[in-house]
Design a protein around this motif. Structure first.
Motif, PDB file in Angstrom:
ATOM      1  N   ARG A 253     -11.375  -3.717   4.939  1.00 36.72           N
ATOM      2  CA  ARG A 253     -10.343  -3.623   5.977  1.00 36.72           C
ATOM      3  C   ARG A 253      -8.981  -3.929   5.372  1.00 36.72           C
ATOM      4  N   GLY A 254      -7.951  -3.350   5.979  1.00 34.94           N
ATOM      5  CA  GLY A 254      -6.583  -3.655   5.560  1.00 34.94           C
ATOM      6  C   GLY A 254      -6.213  -3.098   4.204  1.00 34.94           C
ATOM      7  N   CYS A 255      -6.857  -2.022   3.770  1.00 40.97           N
ATOM      8  CA  CYS A 255      -6.586  -1.479   2.434  1.00 40.97           C
ATOM      9  C   CYS A 255      -5.204  -0.830   2.361  1.00 40.97           C
ATOM     10  N   TRP A 256      -4.595  -0.964   1.195  1.00 43.10           N
ATOM     11  CA  TRP A 256      -3.283  -0.353   0.928  1.00 43.10           C
ATOM     12  C   TRP A 256      -3.353   1.161   1.110  1.00 43.10           C
ATOM     13  N   ASP A 257      -4.503   1.763   0.784  1.00 43.87           N
ATOM     14  CA  ASP A 257      -4.713   3.203   0.978  1.00 43.87           C
ATOM     15  C   ASP A 257      -4.203   3.690   2.337  1.00 43.87           C
ATOM     16  N   LEU A 258      -4.470   2.896   3.366  1.00 42.89           N
ATOM     17  CA  LEU A 258      -4.206   3.329   4.733  1.00 42.89           C
ATOM     18  C   LEU A 258      -2.733   3.256   5.107  1.00 42.89           C
ATOM     19  N   GLU A 259      -1.886   2.745   4.189  1.00 45.11           N
ATOM     20  CA  GLU A 259      -0.464   2.565   4.478  1.00 45.11           C
ATOM     21  C   GLU A 259       0.437   3.553   3.747  1.00 45.11           C
ATOM     22  N   ILE A 260      -0.117   4.355   2.844  1.00 43.27           N
ATOM     23  CA  ILE A 260       0.795   5.088   1.943  1.00 43.27           C
ATOM     24  C   ILE A 260       0.465   6.582   1.788  1.00 43.27           C
ATOM     25  N   LEU A 265       1.172   8.364   7.687  1.00 43.88           N
ATOM     26  CA  LEU A 265       2.248   9.133   8.314  1.00 43.88           C
ATOM     27  C   LEU A 265       1.834   9.608   9.706  1.00 43.88           C
ATOM     28  N   ALA A 266       0.594  10.094   9.813  1.00 45.90           N
ATOM     29  CA  ALA A 266       0.107  10.550  11.120  1.00 45.90           C
ATOM     30  C   ALA A 266       0.063   9.388  12.110  1.00 45.90           C
TER      31      ALA A 266
END
Length: 393
Positions: A253-260, A265-266
């Motif tokens: 959970r909370g991975c950097w992947d999901l922010e960049i 963007l979606a």
């Protein structure tokens, strides 16, 4: 059996030849005189060595373009009958492949979108291409290198959150043949390419980051990436730099992947996660100047990217940071926001002289170039050159 003295002489000869080919990849189209100067070889030894390598179909010399008066000279390149490697870059929505000679130049670059992301279907398509290249080049094909978005261990793709694959055997791609398969993580190989022939040449320690679907990268020291005990080093996208309430396909959970990437963007735009995050991000980057909401979403992503890079600089202390894939255009979409977040993420002692963050030279082709470097390191090793020389030429 060769005597110890003769064996040492043979090993020394192939060691120098290996150095010559490594130099050629960094200086394609350079002259024999430049080779001799850089490797500190006498003119006679350089002439003898390159002549021997021409006879073994490793090097070719062609007339250099005329430059006024003076003695005509020649430039070095890959021999047209020399060894080649096949580099493959397997991504979420598509895959690409190219052939490279010992000078590292990619040719016959071809791409194809996945008909299905089912592992058996994708690997069957790749096997057909490998077979076709083997039929075309015969014994000249010396290695196949595969860059893939995931963790590689013992010839298996242990996990790819991007592709949705787990524990996939990759060795079957060249099963039954004599050509070795060299798999590697795509971001790690892109970092290898930047360290050897790209924006990080000359840096002792370099951090490379590549955004495609999520973010990965590599930390290289003296041109060699650190891959970890199980080949999974560089999974920077799964650091907890993001919102801990968001589950990641990797299982955390909370991975950097999901922010960049395109998913972030979606989310900022109130849209569902796109089927092709990379393509979606490209579309938004193209229309950003005309749309306020898109610009704000890109600013949020650029800030998350910059802050995370600051944290990784604190971990690795690199001389330089290189950005590949979508990372460079994402920074360019909001450079002030990125710079403020990057500086704010650094420890105080780094802020006086922060490592420069520069665009990668190889861009979207980083993983493909890195796969070629991996394969050519194998093909131009002393052992492999001795094996090549034993064949009739």
């Amino acid at each position: 059996m060769a005597s110890p003295v003769r064996r040492r002489a043979q090993e020394s000869r192939w060691h120098t030849a290996s150095q010559v080919l490594a130099w050629l990849r960094l200086h394609p189209g350079a002259t024999r005189a430049a080779l001799a100067q850089d490797l500190q070889l006498s003119s006679g030894l350089a002439t003898e060595l390159t002549g021997r390598m021409r006879a073994l179909s490793l090097l070719a010399e062609a007339p250099a373009p005329p430059q006024g008066r003076g003695r005509p000279t020649t430039v070095l390149g890959a021999h047209p009958d020399g060894p080649v490697v096949l580099a493959i870059d397997l991504r979420m929505a598509d895959w690409r492949h190219a052939v490279a000679g010992v000078d590292g130049g990619l040719r016959d670059v071809t791409g194809s979108r996945h008909v299905s992301r089912d592992p058996e279907t994708v690997l069957a398509d790749i096997r057909r291409v490998i077979a076709a290249v083997r039929d075309r080049y015969g014994h000249r094909l010396r290695a196949v290198a595969l860059a893939v978005a995931g963790s590689i261990h013992d010839g298996r793709l242990a996990q790819s959150a991007t592709l949705g694959w787990r524990d996939v055997d990759l060795t079957a791609l060249t099963a039954g043949g004599t050509v070795p398969l060299l798999p590697g993580n795509d971001a790690t190989l892109a970092g290898l390419a930047e360290a050897r022939t790209g924006a990080a040449v000359g840096a002792r320690a370099a951090l490379h980051l590549m955004v495609e679907v999520g973010i990965g990268g590599a930390f290289t020291v003296d041109g060699q990436p650190s891959t970890g005990a199980h080949g999974a080093a560089g999974e920077y996208g799964h650091q907890p730099y993001g919102n801990r309430s968001l589950p990641c396909p990797c299982g955390s959970r909370g991975c950097w992947d999901l922010e960049i990437d395109g998913r972030a963007l979606a989310r900022h735009l109130g849209l569902p996660a796109p089927a092709d995050p990379r393509g979606f991000a490209r579309q938004l980057l193209d229309r950003a100047p005309r749309d306020t909401a898109t610009r704000q979403a890109l600013e949020a992503v650029a800030g998350a990217l910059g802050a995370g890079i600051g944290g990784l600089v604190n971990v690795h202390d690199p001389d330089v940071v290189t950005l590949g894939g979508l990372a460079a255009p994402l920074r360019a979409a909001a450079p002030e926001v990125f710079a403020a977040a990057y500086t704010g993420g650094l420890m105080a002692f780094h802020r006086g002289q922060p490592p420069p963050v520069v665009d990668a030279v190889h861009g979207d082709d980083g993983a493909l170039h890195g796969a070629a470097v991996l394969a050519l390191d194998h093909v131009t090793s002393e052992t492999a050159l001795a094996e090549w020389s034993a064949r009739p030429h």
